[in-house]
Design a protein around this motif. Structure first.
Motif, PDB file in Angstrom:
ATOM      1  N   LEU A  66       0.896  -1.119   0.102  1.00  0.00           N
ATOM      2  CA  LEU A  66       0.030  -0.021   0.057  1.00  0.00           C
ATOM      3  C   LEU A  66       0.814   1.434   0.019  1.00  0.00           C
ATOM      4  CD1 LEU A  66      -2.758  -0.965   2.408  1.00  0.00           C
ATOM      5  CD2 LEU A  66      -2.959  -1.088   0.141  1.00  0.00           C
ATOM      6  N   ALA A  67       1.801   1.336   0.790  1.00  0.00           N
ATOM      7  CA  ALA A  67       2.930   2.306   0.831  1.00  0.00           C
ATOM      8  C   ALA A  67       3.535   2.677  -0.537  1.00  0.00           C
ATOM      9  CB  ALA A  67       4.072   2.065   1.916  1.00  0.00           C
ATOM     10  N   GLN A  68       3.949   1.725  -1.084  1.00  0.00           N
ATOM     11  CA  GLN A  68       4.379   1.745  -2.490  1.00  0.00           C
ATOM     12  C   GLN A  68       3.437   2.154  -3.554  1.00  0.00           C
ATOM     13  OE1 GLN A  68       6.742  -1.956  -3.054  1.00  0.00           O
ATOM     14  NE2 GLN A  68       7.691  -1.806  -1.037  1.00  0.00           N
ATOM     15  N   SER A  69       2.405   1.955  -3.238  1.00  0.00           N
ATOM     16  CA  SER A  69       1.286   2.309  -4.262  1.00  0.00           C
ATOM     17  C   SER A  69       0.790   3.865  -4.056  1.00  0.00           C
ATOM     18  CB  SER A  69      -0.099   1.520  -4.077  1.00  0.00           C
ATOM     19  OG  SER A  69       0.261   0.031  -4.353  1.00  0.00           O
ATOM     20  N   GLY A  70       1.368   4.443  -2.935  1.00  0.00           N
ATOM     21  CA  GLY A  70       1.064   5.802  -2.479  1.00  0.00           C
ATOM     22  C   GLY A  70       0.154   6.099  -1.525  1.00  0.00           C
ATOM     23  N   VAL A  71      -0.341   4.924  -0.937  1.00  0.00           N
ATOM     24  CA  VAL A  71      -1.406   5.175   0.264  1.00  0.00           C
ATOM     25  C   VAL A  71      -0.798   6.041   1.129  1.00  0.00           C
ATOM     26  CG1 VAL A  71      -2.901   4.242   1.679  1.00  0.00           C
ATOM     27  CG2 VAL A  71      -2.647   3.108  -0.466  1.00  0.00           C
ATOM     28  N   LEU A  72      -1.705   7.217   1.922  1.00  0.00           N
ATOM     29  CA  LEU A  72      -0.757   7.971   2.958  1.00  0.00           C
ATOM     30  C   LEU A  72      -0.722   7.409   4.199  1.00  0.00           C
ATOM     31  CD1 LEU A  72      -2.060  11.439   1.571  1.00  0.00           C
ATOM     32  CD2 LEU A  72      -0.007  10.004   0.967  1.00  0.00           C
ATOM     33  N   ALA A  73      -1.880   6.908   4.783  1.00  0.00           N
ATOM     34  CA  ALA A  73      -1.891   6.688   6.335  1.00  0.00           C
ATOM     35  C   ALA A  73      -3.130   5.405   6.304  1.00  0.00           C
ATOM     36  CB  ALA A  73      -2.355   7.991   7.114  1.00  0.00           C
ATOM     37  N   THR A  74      -3.096   5.036   7.730  1.00  0.00           N
ATOM     38  CA  THR A  74      -3.875   3.858   7.886  1.00  0.00           C
ATOM     39  C   THR A  74      -4.964   4.096   9.161  1.00  0.00           C
ATOM     40  OG1 THR A  74      -4.043   1.521   8.241  1.00  0.00           O
ATOM     41  CG2 THR A  74      -2.215   2.692   9.131  1.00  0.00           C
ATOM     42  N   GLU A  75      -6.093   3.707   9.023  1.00  0.00           N
ATOM     43  CA  GLU A  75      -7.081   4.183  10.043  1.00  0.00           C
ATOM     44  C   GLU A  75      -8.356   3.024  10.076  1.00  0.00           C
ATOM     45  OE1 GLU A  75     -10.471   6.088   9.288  1.00  0.00           O
ATOM     46  OE2 GLU A  75     -10.093   4.737   7.632  1.00  0.00           O
ATOM     47  N   MET A  76      -9.393   3.404  10.692  1.00  0.00           N
ATOM     48  CA  MET A  76     -10.410   2.218  10.773  1.00  0.00           C
ATOM     49  C   MET A  76     -11.957   2.509  10.587  1.00  0.00           C
ATOM     50  SD  MET A  76      -8.818   0.146  13.927  1.00  0.00           S
ATOM     51  CE  MET A  76      -9.800  -1.331  13.673  1.00  0.00           C
ATOM     52  N   GLU A  77     -12.136   3.810  10.010  1.00  0.00           N
ATOM     53  CA  GLU A  77     -13.559   3.952   9.887  1.00  0.00           C
ATOM     54  C   GLU A  77     -13.941   4.814   8.530  1.00  0.00           C
ATOM     55  OE1 GLU A  77     -12.375   3.789  13.822  1.00  0.00           O
ATOM     56  OE2 GLU A  77     -11.370   5.273  12.606  1.00  0.00           O
ATOM     57  N   THR A  78     -12.990   5.333   7.754  1.00  0.00           N
ATOM     58  CA  THR A  78     -13.425   6.349   6.599  1.00  0.00           C
ATOM     59  C   THR A  78     -14.514   5.365   5.695  1.00  0.00           C
ATOM     60  OG1 THR A  78     -11.176   5.842   5.601  1.00  0.00           O
ATOM     61  CG2 THR A  78     -11.696   7.790   7.054  1.00  0.00           C
ATOM     62  N   ALA A  79     -14.114   4.075   5.448  1.00  0.00           N
ATOM     63  CA  ALA A  79     -14.518   3.232   4.165  1.00  0.00           C
ATOM     64  C   ALA A  79     -16.047   3.245   4.669  1.00  0.00           C
ATOM     65  CB  ALA A  79     -13.835   1.803   4.209  1.00  0.00           C
ATOM     66  N   ALA A  80     -16.539   2.957   5.884  1.00  0.00           N
ATOM     67  CA  ALA A  80     -17.957   2.914   6.163  1.00  0.00           C
ATOM     68  C   ALA A  80     -18.676   4.271   5.940  1.00  0.00           C
ATOM     69  CB  ALA A  80     -18.189   2.578   7.670  1.00  0.00           C
ATOM     70  N   ILE A  81     -18.063   5.268   6.435  1.00  0.00           N
ATOM     71  CA  ILE A  81     -18.785   6.671   6.060  1.00  0.00           C
ATOM     72  C   ILE A  81     -18.873   6.850   4.825  1.00  0.00           C
ATOM     73  CG2 ILE A  81     -18.346   8.978   6.643  1.00  0.00           C
ATOM     74  CD1 ILE A  81     -16.694   8.215   9.095  1.00  0.00           C
ATOM     75  N   PHE A  82     -17.702   6.751   3.918  1.00  0.00           N
ATOM     76  CA  PHE A  82     -17.885   7.209   2.371  1.00  0.00           C
ATOM     77  C   PHE A  82     -18.657   6.239   1.657  1.00  0.00           C
ATOM     78  CE2 PHE A  82     -13.130   8.742   2.590  1.00  0.00           C
ATOM     79  CZ  PHE A  82     -13.524   9.799   3.187  1.00  0.00           C
ATOM     80  N   ILE A  83     -18.869   4.842   1.805  1.00  0.00           N
ATOM     81  CA  ILE A  83     -19.766   3.787   1.112  1.00  0.00           C
ATOM     82  C   ILE A  83     -21.024   4.154   1.536  1.00  0.00           C
ATOM     83  CG2 ILE A  83     -20.479   1.474   0.888  1.00  0.00           C
ATOM     84  CD1 ILE A  83     -18.052   2.359  -1.039  1.00  0.00           C
ATOM     85  N   GLN A  84     -21.233   4.405   2.908  1.00  0.00           N
ATOM     86  CA  GLN A  84     -22.881   4.569   3.074  1.00  0.00           C
ATOM     87  C   GLN A  84     -23.105   5.906   2.743  1.00  0.00           C
ATOM     88  OE1 GLN A  84     -21.782   3.276   7.436  1.00  0.00           O
ATOM     89  NE2 GLN A  84     -23.924   3.313   7.563  1.00  0.00           N
ATOM     90  N   SER A  85     -22.198   6.908   2.721  1.00  0.00           N
ATOM     91  CA  SER A  85     -22.968   8.201   2.178  1.00  0.00           C
ATOM     92  C   SER A  85     -23.124   8.277   0.970  1.00  0.00           C
ATOM     93  CB  SER A  85     -21.716   9.346   2.423  1.00  0.00           C
ATOM     94  OG  SER A  85     -21.573   9.668   3.976  1.00  0.00           O
ATOM     95  N   GLN A  86     -22.387   7.595  -0.198  1.00  0.00           N
ATOM     96  CA  GLN A  86     -22.450   7.383  -1.353  1.00  0.00           C
ATOM     97  C   GLN A  86     -23.797   6.773  -1.814  1.00  0.00           C
ATOM     98  OE1 GLN A  86     -17.643   6.456  -1.905  1.00  0.00           O
ATOM     99  NE2 GLN A  86     -18.841   5.294  -3.292  1.00  0.00           N
ATOM    100  N   LEU A  87     -24.104   5.761  -1.037  1.00  0.00           N
ATOM    101  CA  LEU A  87     -25.454   5.053  -1.360  1.00  0.00           C
ATOM    102  C   LEU A  87     -26.540   5.785  -0.819  1.00  0.00           C
ATOM    103  CD1 LEU A  87     -24.377   1.442   0.082  1.00  0.00           C
ATOM    104  CD2 LEU A  87     -24.413   2.409  -2.581  1.00  0.00           C
ATOM    105  N   TYR A  88     -26.374   6.531   0.296  1.00  0.00           N
ATOM    106  CA  TYR A  88     -27.514   7.349   0.659  1.00  0.00           C
ATOM    107  C   TYR A  88     -27.685   8.416  -0.083  1.00  0.00           C
ATOM    108  CZ  TYR A  88     -26.807   5.142   5.372  1.00  0.00           C
ATOM    109  OH  TYR A  88     -26.421   4.064   6.213  1.00  0.00           O
ATOM    110  N   ASN A  89     -26.556   9.166  -0.646  1.00  0.00           N
ATOM    111  CA  ASN A  89     -26.734  10.153  -1.782  1.00  0.00           C
ATOM    112  C   ASN A  89     -27.472   9.655  -2.974  1.00  0.00           C
ATOM    113  OD1 ASN A  89     -25.712  12.913  -2.879  1.00  0.00           O
ATOM    114  ND2 ASN A  89     -24.730  11.591  -4.271  1.00  0.00           N
ATOM    115  N   TYR A  90     -27.175   8.756  -3.380  1.00  0.00           N
ATOM    116  CA  TYR A  90     -27.939   8.197  -4.706  1.00  0.00           C
ATOM    117  C   TYR A  90     -29.266   7.860  -4.305  1.00  0.00           C
ATOM    118  CZ  TYR A  90     -29.596   5.013  -8.243  1.00  0.00           C
ATOM    119  OH  TYR A  90     -30.289   4.432  -9.212  1.00  0.00           O
ATOM    120  N   GLN A  91     -29.451   7.356  -3.069  1.00  0.00           N
ATOM    121  CA  GLN A  91     -31.219   7.461  -2.708  1.00  0.00           C
ATOM    122  C   GLN A  91     -31.760   8.831  -2.583  1.00  0.00           C
ATOM    123  OE1 GLN A  91     -31.465   4.989   1.343  1.00  0.00           O
ATOM    124  NE2 GLN A  91     -33.202   6.394   1.617  1.00  0.00           N
ATOM    125  N   LEU A  92     -31.235   9.590  -2.085  1.00  0.00           N
ATOM    126  CA  LEU A  92     -31.926  11.088  -1.979  1.00  0.00           C
ATOM    127  C   LEU A  92     -31.952  11.658  -3.351  1.00  0.00           C
ATOM    128  CD1 LEU A  92     -30.845  12.552   1.234  1.00  0.00           C
ATOM    129  CD2 LEU A  92     -32.966  11.319   0.687  1.00  0.00           C
TER     130      LEU A  92
END
Length: 279
Positions: free
Chosen positions: A196-222
């Protein structure tokens, strides 16, 4: 006014609590911990606390832009995508449409990004299981351009632009095994992080994927229901760098990054709200 009454089980809130901002709803800041939610709420005016036995206490308040109030709130998601998914689901079904994560992360680029820096997240690697129940892995987890640009403008306004890095982060299910090399698969996990580091990923954490995917789906819904900002769901993330994957300890730099990330989040919300609400 509200056709369907949704009953949350993990936060103490009603649709009226999350209403405001001319139909857009409150801007919601999402830290992982209850302590950081309190710190964020200290920047609010007219704070009201809606307590819950699970300690996902909801802090309602306002901030000001050009003398006008902006309705805001903060609540801790807890750690990891499973907990985050629950809180974001309940907030959306109560009327929330603007989500900004304010969290911490470990640098995957120690030569470039150090403790004390901040990540303005543009997208997230979905190395977790929660969002697989929503969408196939081929669907990228991305933040909203509106938040990304507002964060950049806010960083320049605060004079911290040089320490704010925009890019992709890694979202994982396991802290100790995947990031900190615990267990018999440590060499495999370390090789993955190196990739991941060699692919340019900057940092590691544990929550953003859920927030982004859910928001993308909710956005389409609205978007199927109407036009305008009240029919859009936006999400972004600001992550304080508190160390590297092999050195996560308290330090003055990490503390400064956490405080700066909160100030950056408040200012980014102010800038975005000024545009959306025509303040």
């Amino acid at each position: 006014m509200y056709e369907t009454i949704f009953k949350p089980h993990h936060i103490n809130a009603t649709p009226a609590d999350l209403d405001g901002n001319n139909g857009i709803g409150r801007y919601i800041l999402l830290p992982g911990s209850e302590g950081r939610a309190k710190d964020i709420a200290d920047r609010f005016d007219r704070v009201e606390v809606k307590h819950h036995q699970r300690e996902h206490n909801l802090y309602l308040g306002t901030i000001k832009a050009e003398g006008k109030k902006i309705d805001v709130a903060t609540v801790a998601t807890g750690m990891g995508c499973p907990s985050t998914e629950i809180i974001v689901h309940e907030l959306f079904n109560l009327g929330a449409k603007r989500f900004l994560r304010v969290g911490t992360s470990g640098s995957l680029q120690p030569g470039l990004i150090h403790a004390g820096d901040i990540i303005n997240v543009q997208a997230s690697v979905r190395d977790e299981d929660t969002t697989r129940h929503y969408a196939p892995l081929e669907l990228p987890a991305i933040s909203s351009l509106e938040f990304v640009t507002s964060i950049l403008v806010a960083a320049e306004k605060l004079g911290i632009g040089e320490s704010v890095h925009s890019g992709i982060v890694h979202c994982k299910s396991s802290l100790y095994a995947r990031e900190l090399a615990a267990g018999p698969r440590s060499s495999e996990n370390q090789a993955y992080l190196n990739l991941l580091a060699q692919s340019g990923v900057l940092a590691t954490e544990m929550e953003t994927a859920a927030i982004f995917i859910q928001s993308q789906l909710y956005n389409y819904q609205l978007m199927q229901e109407g036009d305008g900002p009240q029919f859009r769901v936006l999400a972004g993330a600001i992550l304080a760098i508190i160390g590297t994957t092999d050195h996560l300890e308290e330090s003055p730099e990490a503390t400064a990054a956490i405080n700066n990330s909160i100030d950056l989040a408040i200012n980014a919300v102010t800038i975005l709200a000024t545009q959306e609400l025509h303040i």
